[in-house]
Every structure is written in C-alpha cells, then in structure tokens.
Design a protein around this motif. Structure first.
Motif, PDB file in Angstrom:
ATOM      1  N   ALA A  52       2.738  -2.552  -9.137  1.00 52.76           N
ATOM      2  CA  ALA A  52       3.076  -2.985  -8.644  1.00 52.76           C
ATOM      3  C   ALA A  52       4.488  -3.944 -10.372  1.00 52.76           C
ATOM      4  O   ALA A  52       3.444  -4.570 -11.001  1.00 52.76           O
ATOM      5  CB  ALA A  52       3.604  -4.131  -7.413  1.00 52.76           C
ATOM      6  N   PHE A  53       5.489  -4.307 -10.414  1.00 50.70           N
ATOM      7  CA  PHE A  53       5.510  -5.035 -11.712  1.00 50.70           C
ATOM      8  C   PHE A  53       5.926  -6.763 -10.633  1.00 50.70           C
ATOM      9  O   PHE A  53       6.634  -7.137  -9.822  1.00 50.70           O
ATOM     10  CB  PHE A  53       6.808  -4.792 -12.288  1.00 50.70           C
ATOM     11  N   VAL A  54       4.420  -7.640 -11.427  1.00 56.30           N
ATOM     12  CA  VAL A  54       4.764  -9.226 -10.605  1.00 56.30           C
ATOM     13  C   VAL A  54       5.652  -9.774 -11.865  1.00 56.30           C
ATOM     14  O   VAL A  54       5.125 -10.034 -13.267  1.00 56.30           O
ATOM     15  CB  VAL A  54       3.501  -9.642 -10.593  1.00 56.30           C
ATOM     16  N   MET A  55       6.902 -10.833 -10.981  1.00 57.46           N
ATOM     17  CA  MET A  55       7.763 -11.297 -12.583  1.00 57.46           C
ATOM     18  C   MET A  55       6.846 -12.812 -12.952  1.00 57.46           C
ATOM     19  O   MET A  55       5.507 -13.311 -11.688  1.00 57.46           O
ATOM     20  CB  MET A  55       8.709 -11.926 -11.677  1.00 57.46           C
ATOM     21  N   ASN A  56       7.347 -12.697 -14.189  1.00 59.99           N
ATOM     22  CA  ASN A  56       5.471 -13.717 -14.947  1.00 59.99           C
ATOM     23  C   ASN A  56       6.429 -14.979 -15.860  1.00 59.99           C
ATOM     24  O   ASN A  56       6.181 -14.541 -16.991  1.00 59.99           O
ATOM     25  CB  ASN A  56       4.821 -13.442 -15.193  1.00 59.99           C
ATOM     26  N   GLY A  57       8.225 -14.671 -15.920  1.00 59.10           N
ATOM     27  CA  GLY A  57       8.536 -15.444 -16.536  1.00 59.10           C
ATOM     28  C   GLY A  57      10.722 -15.222 -17.008  1.00 59.10           C
ATOM     29  O   GLY A  57      10.907 -13.649 -15.641  1.00 59.10           O
ATOM     30  N   ASN A  85       0.718  -1.306   0.206  1.00 59.03           N
ATOM     31  CA  ASN A  85      -0.301  -0.443  -0.249  1.00 59.03           C
ATOM     32  C   ASN A  85       1.077   1.006  -0.228  1.00 59.03           C
ATOM     33  O   ASN A  85       0.799   2.044  -0.586  1.00 59.03           O
ATOM     34  CB  ASN A  85      -0.867   0.093   0.976  1.00 59.03           C
ATOM     35  N   ASP A  86       1.524   1.385   0.950  1.00 62.40           N
ATOM     36  CA  ASP A  86       2.470   2.759   1.170  1.00 62.40           C
ATOM     37  C   ASP A  86       3.856   2.814   0.660  1.00 62.40           C
ATOM     38  O   ASP A  86       4.555   4.108   0.250  1.00 62.40           O
ATOM     39  CB  ASP A  86       3.172   3.140   2.790  1.00 62.40           C
ATOM     40  N   PHE A  87       3.983   1.415  -0.157  1.00 63.26           N
ATOM     41  CA  PHE A  87       5.724   1.943  -1.052  1.00 63.26           C
ATOM     42  C   PHE A  87       5.221   2.461  -2.254  1.00 63.26           C
ATOM     43  O   PHE A  87       4.959   1.425  -3.085  1.00 63.26           O
ATOM     44  CB  PHE A  87       6.280   0.437  -1.043  1.00 63.26           C
ATOM     45  N   THR A  88       5.715   3.442  -2.910  1.00 59.46           N
ATOM     46  CA  THR A  88       5.405   4.047  -4.249  1.00 59.46           C
ATOM     47  C   THR A  88       7.089   3.830  -5.084  1.00 59.46           C
ATOM     48  O   THR A  88       6.474   4.243  -6.086  1.00 59.46           O
ATOM     49  CB  THR A  88       5.451   5.728  -3.599  1.00 59.46           C
ATOM     50  N   CYS A  89       7.930   3.336  -5.238  1.00 54.38           N
ATOM     51  CA  CYS A  89       9.266   3.646  -5.194  1.00 54.38           C
ATOM     52  C   CYS A  89       8.880   1.656  -6.004  1.00 54.38           C
ATOM     53  O   CYS A  89       8.074   1.248  -6.417  1.00 54.38           O
ATOM     54  CB  CYS A  89      10.557   2.611  -4.705  1.00 54.38           C
ATOM     55  N   PRO A  90       9.533   1.898  -7.492  1.00 52.70           N
ATOM     56  CA  PRO A  90       9.116   0.549  -8.529  1.00 52.70           C
ATOM     57  C   PRO A  90       9.750  -0.843  -7.859  1.00 52.70           C
ATOM     58  O   PRO A  90      10.537  -0.446  -6.892  1.00 52.70           O
ATOM     59  CB  PRO A  90      10.335   1.179  -9.046  1.00 52.70           C
ATOM     60  N   THR A  91       8.034  -1.410  -7.606  1.00 51.48           N
ATOM     61  CA  THR A  91       8.494  -2.465  -6.935  1.00 51.48           C
ATOM     62  C   THR A  91       8.441  -3.738  -7.988  1.00 51.48           C
ATOM     63  O   THR A  91       7.382  -3.903  -8.704  1.00 51.48           O
ATOM     64  CB  THR A  91       7.149  -2.370  -6.022  1.00 51.48           C
ATOM     65  N   TYR A  92       8.916  -4.768  -7.307  1.00 51.91           N
ATOM     66  CA  TYR A  92       9.241  -6.288  -7.788  1.00 51.91           C
ATOM     67  C   TYR A  92       8.857  -7.435  -7.230  1.00 51.91           C
ATOM     68  O   TYR A  92       9.588  -7.202  -6.577  1.00 51.91           O
ATOM     69  CB  TYR A  92      10.311  -6.384  -9.153  1.00 51.91           C
ATOM     70  N   ILE A  93       8.190  -7.874  -7.462  1.00 52.37           N
ATOM     71  CA  ILE A  93       8.139  -9.208  -7.111  1.00 52.37           C
ATOM     72  C   ILE A  93       8.397 -10.413  -7.716  1.00 52.37           C
ATOM     73  O   ILE A  93       7.491 -11.091  -8.409  1.00 52.37           O
ATOM     74  CB  ILE A  93       5.891  -9.380  -6.494  1.00 52.37           C
ATOM     75  N   ALA A  94       9.092 -11.334  -6.846  1.00 52.66           N
ATOM     76  CA  ALA A  94       8.968 -12.845  -7.733  1.00 52.66           C
ATOM     77  C   ALA A  94       7.644 -14.080  -6.822  1.00 52.66           C
ATOM     78  O   ALA A  94       8.035 -13.908  -4.795  1.00 52.66           O
ATOM     79  CB  ALA A  94      10.575 -12.884  -7.053  1.00 52.66           C
TER      80      ALA A  94
END
Length: 323
Positions: free
Chosen positions: A303-308, A187-196
């Motif tokens: 956010a960017f949810v990794m998918n490959g 919710n609160d992190f506005t920096c570019p966020t990438y999730i594995a």
C-alpha cells in the motif's frame, strides 16, 4: 469536438462525524467527481446518527438525490468504541437542525450489498474512500472475494505509521474501533491502496488563522462547518490537545486528507510503498498499523502510506468545499 473529461466515480464509506462531513463536502464540491453513493458504518457515533448526519450534509450541499445506505452498526467482534466526547453525542457537535431530513430517507438495501453491486456495475472505474472503521469493507470482501479487484483504487483515513495513537497509546480511532476489519482490508484488498494516517494528518495541519478565515467566509456551508465544529474546537484549541498533537498546534481535518488524495493525487507529495498489517493481540498495541519495511511478511500487495501533503492544493479543496 472534444468531449468533457470523464468524471471520477466515488463511493464514500463514512462514520459521519465532523471531519467525515467535511470530506463529503469536499467531494461534492469537486467538479471532476461524481459521488455514486454514501455508505454508513457505526464509529464516531452510533449508526442511526451516522445516517442522519450524512443526510444533513447532503441537504446543506443541495444534493438530496445521492443515495445513502445503512451498513454495519457494530465492529466484527462487537466491541464498541465511540468518539462522542470529541464529535458530540450526535457526531456533529450537538447542534441539531429541526428541519434535517429523517431516517426514512435512507435506502432500504444494506450498504454492504450495495457496495458490491455498485463496484460490479462500475468495475475498474470506482474509487472507494473510507473515512470510518473498515467494517463494511471487510464484510464486502468476505461476501464477494472479487470485490477489491473490481475497484480502481481505495483511499483510507486510518492507522498510524509511528505507533502514535489518538484513542489508545498506539492506536488511531478508525483502526482501534474495528482492528479485525482493518486487518482483513489490509490483507485482502489487492487494488491500489492509499492511506492517510493520523501522523500524516497531524503533520499537514492548517493554522488557526486560516481556520478562522475559512469558517467565517459567510456562506451557508461555512456557517454549517463553524457550527458543527464548535464543540470539538473547545478541545482542539486546549493545551492538552496541543501536547498530544504531532508538531504543534493547528486545525486537523483527518478525513479530508484521504479525500483530497482521491480527488487529486498530486496533493500527496511523498509516500512510502510497503506491506501493512494490523496488530490484533497486543495488550497496548491492539489496532496499531504495522509497516513491514523489511518485507518480513512477504506480502505481495503493498500500500501507499501518505507522507507529505501539498498544502496549497489542499487549502483550495478545503475552501471550495464551503463556497
């Protein structure tokens, strides 16, 4: 005269089980990376073990100068979940080392204070890689609401994209261990966020043939990995685990996927950009990550949810980590 490229500055937040150890080793082996500090959070194993395990990894990598800080030992609501059945009671496969550094080598300052201090000092240049429950990150944003803005980017191993769990039916361990913290961070992190996510990790698994060659490379680091993974391998190679896994058998080093992405973005071959949240109240779904693909939540930060994953590049990073 050309100057050497500037190193990427990393702050790594871990609940040091076996795959966190692997992720730390990957970062330390990357010539483009400077690890400024490692912060510890309770999760896979209680906090004292996490701290000792990080010191042990730094010793095997001959990097004792990297400061290690003790963070939150309980989730925000204090409801503990551990993964000692998988990672061993000590978090590193229950193969103690009598010569391992003691807890007295941990820095005196609290991890959350240091996260804020380091992010402030290196504003706009710091990558934060979080491979455990997100309690320290949630506390940091509560203590300093500008903390996320100071980060260059954030890489998280956690959550899921298809409601497939490994701790509850719908929940991945790091998010289930502290759903409130995961909710606050997304919710609160506005920096570019990438999730594995858990599914991303499972789909990017390595063959057991590759794993056997990798741990038998004959180096001190490979021997260390082989030893600490022996306990969880009994489970991972069993039929029960294969049934639970996404897309068949193989070796999954969950935290290493987030770390690989932080070191080299091109290891991520595709991703979904979407707003995310975490279910806090569901009877079966507490801790589940929710992808808002229809923009129902109207959240500005996506956010960017990794998918490959580029498996050849990933293998090189894994192999370098044990050389």
């Amino acid at each position: 005269m050309s100057h050497p490229p500037k190193k990427q500055k990393f702050l790594i937040d871990v609940d040091c089980g076996t795959d966190d150890a692997q992720a730390i080793m990957m970062a330390l082996a990357a010539p483009s990376v400077k690890v400024l500090a490692i912060t510890c959070v309770g999760g896979n194993t209680p906090l004292d073990n996490v701290c000792k395990n990080v010191l042990r990894v730094l010793k095997i990598c001959n990097r004792p100068e990297i400061p290690v800080y003790r963070g939150m030992d309980t989730p925000i609501l204090g409801e503990h979940v551990h993964a000692s059945d998988f990672h061993g009671k000590d978090g590193l496969g229950d193969v103690p080392d009598a010569s391992a550094p003691g807890i007295e080598n941990i820095q005196k300052e609290h991890a959350v204070d240091m996260m804020i201090k380091i992010a402030t000092k290196h504003a706009g240049q710091l990558s934060l890689i979080a491979t455990g429950p997100l309690t320290n990150l949630a506390m940091a944003v509560r203590m300093d609401p500008t903390f996320p803005k100071k980060l260059k980017d954030l890489y998280i191993m956690g959550g899921n994209m298809e409601s497939r769990g490994n701790t509850t039916a719908c929940g991945e361990f790091n998010f289930v261990a502290d759903p409130e913290a995961a909710y606050m961070v997304l919710n609160d992190f506005t920096c570019p966020t990438y999730i594995a996510t858990w599914e991303h990790s499972c789909r990017s698994k390595l063959s057991w043939e590759w794993y056997d060659q990798w741990v038998n490379m004959g180096t001190e680091k490979a021997e260390f990995i082989k030893k600490i993974y022996a306990h969880s391998m009994q489970y991972s190679r069993s039929e029960k685990e294969v049934k639970e896994m996404v897309s068949g058998a193989g070796f999954v080093s969950c935290d290493a996927y987030a770390m690989a992405a932080a070191i080299d973005k091109s290891t991520v071959t595709s991703s979904l950009e979407t707003a995310l949240t975490v279910e806090l109240n569901g009877k079966f779904t507490r801790g589940m990550m929710v992808l808002d693909l229809i923009d129902e939540l109207k959240k500005p930060n996506k956010a960017f949810v990794m998918n490959g994953c580029d498996m050849e590049k990933f293998k090189v990073l894994m192999e370098n980590s044990v050389k």
